[in-house]
Design an enzyme around this catalytic site. Sequence first.
Site, PDB file in Angstrom:
ATOM      1  N   CYS A 137      84.162  39.938  43.296  1.00 24.93           N
ATOM      2  CA  CYS A 137      83.168  40.167  44.382  1.00 24.93           C
ATOM      3  C   CYS A 137      82.131  41.209  44.005  1.00 24.93           C
ATOM      4  CB  CYS A 137      83.909  40.592  45.658  1.00 24.93           C
ATOM      5  SG  CYS A 137      84.463  42.301  45.613  1.00 24.93           S
ATOM      6  N   HIS A 186      72.291  47.278  28.435  1.00 19.87           N
ATOM      7  CA  HIS A 186      73.571  46.555  28.310  1.00 19.87           C
ATOM      8  C   HIS A 186      74.665  47.172  29.168  1.00 19.87           C
ATOM      9  CE1 HIS A 186      71.966  44.960  24.224  1.00 19.87           C
ATOM     10  NE2 HIS A 186      71.508  44.278  25.256  1.00 19.87           N
TER      11      HIS A 186
END
Length: 250
Positions: free
Chosen positions: A127, A116
Amino acid sequence: MEFQAEQLRNARHVVVFSGAGISAESGIPTFRDALTGLWENFDPAALATAQAFRNDPALVWGWYEWRRAKVLGAQPNLAHLAIAELARHVPRVTVVTQNVDDLLERAGCHDVLHLHGSLDLPRCFACARPYALGAEPLDEPQGGRRIEPPRCRRCNGKVRPGVVWFGESLPDDAWRKAVSAAKDCDVLLSIGTSGLVQPAAEIPRIALQHGAQVLHINVQPEPVAGDREFSLAGKAAEVLPRLVEETFPG
Ligand code: BV8
Ligand code: ZN
């Protein structure tokens, strides 16, 4: 039937699968302790999602910075250290965690698979360029205080936490390695997890399906089935060091 220490002593490959419970004794609240859990003021569905970040980036960034400050101020506990010790005795140990803290690494574990993500790897929301955090987080704000996220140096996009949010897929590489280790291991130790979050919760089941012995260590006794699944009720920082010491004395 009790889990036998020699099953661990004779193991060629052990997977250690951990959840928030292993960091509890380092003072990092788990998600389930409703009263003191990280989510006491927030609904997980409301905060650990990309939508929440879009709606209120400062609230979400502030929450993660509060958590990151807690981790920086915490120390690995005897459960984390026992896993590093285990890896000194068993030929191959694969450490898989659902946690986003770095306490396993700070205890001396190597190549930890973070299903996770991690609090220490923020990146640009626009980006995906990695963002280098300052050495020290802001002094620990009260949980839930808004902090404007930093901006990406390349595109000026907002920086997001490097964790996997609900609705986001798990990192391919970590997931594939975790599944392959679960299929190969002789023993899987599942430590301090409620097994509620998918697909991470599949890892112990995959190990069981491929013939491994599975031992759950949790303060709550875990329901177990068949003759290869076991449960040891107790605190990870008490049960795990004792198990490793009994298995590899001296
Ligand atoms: C995905 C990072 C799809 C963020 C986390 C309906 C049904 C089933 C599944 C779903 C559903 N609706 C949605 C889903 C999928 C969803 C999911 O599983 N939801 C759950 C809530 C039902 N999963 C996802 O969205 C995953 N992604 O499915 O993508 C997809 C596929 C393809 C393409 C695109 C998309 C992503 C899930 C990852 C979410 N991110 N963390 C952050 O940290 O903020 S999850 C987060 O919560 C943790 O990482 C951890 O995994 C989880 C909490 O679980 P635990 O670690 O087990 O902790 P918990 O507090 O629950 O339990 C602690 C345990 O320790 C307890 O048992 C307690 O008894 C014990 N304990 C306490 N103290 C101690 C102790 N034990 C020992 N010693 C102690 N001292
Ligand atoms: Zn950017």
